[in-house]
Write a protein that holds these residues in place. Structure first.
Motif, PDB file in Angstrom:
ATOM      1  N   ASN A 283       8.158 -29.085 -22.760  1.00  0.00           N
ATOM      2  CA  ASN A 283       7.533 -27.911 -22.132  1.00  0.00           C
ATOM      3  C   ASN A 283       8.538 -27.056 -21.361  1.00  0.00           C
ATOM      4  OD1 ASN A 283       4.930 -27.987 -23.107  1.00  0.00           O
ATOM      5  ND2 ASN A 283       4.114 -29.182 -21.399  1.00  0.00           N
ATOM      6  N   PRO A 284       9.320 -27.656 -20.436  1.00  0.00           N
ATOM      7  CA  PRO A 284      10.284 -26.779 -19.726  1.00  0.00           C
ATOM      8  C   PRO A 284      11.299 -26.154 -20.660  1.00  0.00           C
ATOM      9  CG  PRO A 284      10.563 -29.108 -19.096  1.00  0.00           C
ATOM     10  CD  PRO A 284       9.298 -29.016 -19.872  1.00  0.00           C
ATOM     11  N   MET A 285      11.835 -26.943 -21.598  1.00  0.00           N
ATOM     12  CA  MET A 285      12.841 -26.392 -22.525  1.00  0.00           C
ATOM     13  C   MET A 285      12.188 -25.350 -23.449  1.00  0.00           C
ATOM     14  SD  MET A 285      15.621 -27.552 -21.594  1.00  0.00           S
ATOM     15  CE  MET A 285      16.903 -28.757 -21.490  1.00  0.00           C
ATOM     16  N   GLY A 286      10.943 -25.621 -23.851  1.00  0.00           N
ATOM     17  CA  GLY A 286      10.259 -24.665 -24.723  1.00  0.00           C
ATOM     18  C   GLY A 286      10.031 -23.331 -24.041  1.00  0.00           C
ATOM     19  N   TRP A 287       9.674 -23.371 -22.752  1.00  0.00           N
ATOM     20  CA  TRP A 287       9.438 -22.107 -22.038  1.00  0.00           C
ATOM     21  C   TRP A 287      10.752 -21.344 -21.841  1.00  0.00           C
ATOM     22  CZ3 TRP A 287       7.955 -20.980 -16.293  1.00  0.00           C
ATOM     23  CH2 TRP A 287       7.400 -19.701 -16.228  1.00  0.00           C
ATOM     24  N   ILE A 288      11.798 -22.077 -21.471  1.00  0.00           N
ATOM     25  CA  ILE A 288      13.110 -21.438 -21.268  1.00  0.00           C
ATOM     26  C   ILE A 288      13.553 -20.764 -22.571  1.00  0.00           C
ATOM     27  CG2 ILE A 288      15.578 -21.927 -20.925  1.00  0.00           C
ATOM     28  CD1 ILE A 288      14.633 -24.203 -18.993  1.00  0.00           C
ATOM     29  N   VAL A 289      13.421 -21.487 -23.678  1.00  0.00           N
ATOM     30  CA  VAL A 289      13.837 -20.935 -24.975  1.00  0.00           C
ATOM     31  C   VAL A 289      13.004 -19.697 -25.336  1.00  0.00           C
ATOM     32  CG1 VAL A 289      13.774 -21.437 -27.472  1.00  0.00           C
ATOM     33  CG2 VAL A 289      14.841 -23.058 -25.895  1.00  0.00           C
TER      34      VAL A 289
END
Ligand code: P6P
Length: 335
Positions: A283-289
């Motif tokens: 989730n955090p990496m997906g939002w950042i990307v």
């Protein structure tokens, strides 16, 4: 020389000028950044700090914990529990949630983290990192409980990671693009070194653990095979491959120069949707990307739309350059 903007000034301006982040969220992010500085110091000591090697314990994932896993987890808990900005925390290294003790005021935010991602790289001096995600506690004056953490990724109010590599770099989004801050060890402060980070929509670089090829599903096999066929194949261009086995380092490379990262479901553990964890990795990496113009899916749907049912649930991850992620996701709907 361009004026240096510290993380504190950046966050104050996000709070004041854009009204994007309330004071309590700004405090939370500054505390997390300070904790990451402490973790960076511990990581950088390596053998000199007696922090390498494994602890005599396992986490809920059934993985042997490294000493630094536990140290990083403790640093984050101790840094965040007294400030009054959090109601509770959840970590890859803890079975249940950590409710802020009654001796401290409780706030309106929930903090989730993988305190030290890429632990298998600690003892071999390869980049590792901390990943974190911030949610709001549901309204109501009842006490916080584990179910309050089960919110889809699009509910996040902040997400970031800190990569401990040749530089210590904090990468952050609060929903208004992605900014990068490099730690100035002489000043002891994070300095803004890039904002409005953009991931190229196309790439020639893919990241996957190739040793698992025989276990992959057809869509992943097709995509990687086409990459390997290079300029003579259907893609008409040669590809490069990278696999650092630290998601933080692989994602940082993709944010910096593009690429696609895949940790898909495979036949080794067919009952598990993937290896990586939804709540504090995907989730955090997906939002950042996404905030940097990329895409993140589990092969079938946007990662940030997945409704979680368990705190430590796993997910298949395909993220990075938008056009490549869409291609791989498309193969999942046709094959
Ligand atoms: P493998 C690290 O343990 C991690 O959770 C991610 O950071 C990384 O991308 C992946 O697992 C590496 O897994 O199976 O290649 O060792």
């Amino acid at each position: 020389m361009a004026q240096r903007i510290s993380l504190t000034r950046y966050l104050v301006e996000q709070q004041r000028i854009d009204g994007l982040i309330p004071a309590q969220l700004r405090l939370l992010l500054e505390v997390v950044a300070r904790a990451c500085k402490g973790i960076s110091q511990a990581v950088n000591k390596g053998a000199l700090g007696g922090v390498l090697g494994t602890a005599e314990s396992e986490n809920i994932q059934g993985e042997i914990q490294k000493k630094l896993d536990i140290i990083a987890n403790e640093v984050l808990i101790e840094a965040n529990e007294w400030g009054g900005h959090l109601a509770a925390m959840a970590s890859e290294e803890m079975d249940g949630i950590y409710v802020v003790p009654n001796r401290y005021p409780q706030g309106e935010y929930l903090l989730l983290f993988d305190p030290l991602d890429g632990s298998s790289n600690i003892d071999v001096n390869v980049s590792i990192g901390t990943i974190f995600s911030v949610l709001k506690k549901p309204e109501g004056d009842r006490g916080v409980e584990a179910g309050d953490f089960l919110q889809a990724g699009h509910q996040q109010v902040a997400a970031g990671y800190c990569v401990y590599g040749p530089q210590t770099t904090l990468v952050l989004t609060v929903g208004d693009g992605v900014a990068m801050f490099t730690l100035d060890r002489e000043q002891g402060s994070f300095v803004l070194t890039q904002e409005n980070v953009r991931i190229p929509e196309d790439t020639k670089e893919f990241a996957i653990n190739m040793s698992n090829m025989r276990h992959w599903d057809a869509p992943i096999k097709r995509y990687v095979d086409e990459c390997l066929q290079g300029v003579e194949g259907p893609r008409g261009k040669d590809f490069n491959m990278r696999w650092i086995a630290s998601m933080v380092a692989d994602v940082h490379r993709i944010l910096t120069r593009g690429g696609i990262f895949m940790y898909p479901w495979d036949k080794r553990e067919p009952n598990k949707p993937g290896k990586l964890r939804l709540m504090y990795e995907a989730n955090p990496m997906g939002w950042i990307v996404e905030q940097a113009g990329g895409a993140a899916t589990n092969g079938k749907q946007r990662i940030l739309d997945i409704e979680p049912t368990q705190l430590h649930e796993r997910v298949s991850v395909i993220l990075g350059s938008k056009n490549e992620v869409e291609r791989v996701t498309g193969y999942h709907s046709t094959l």
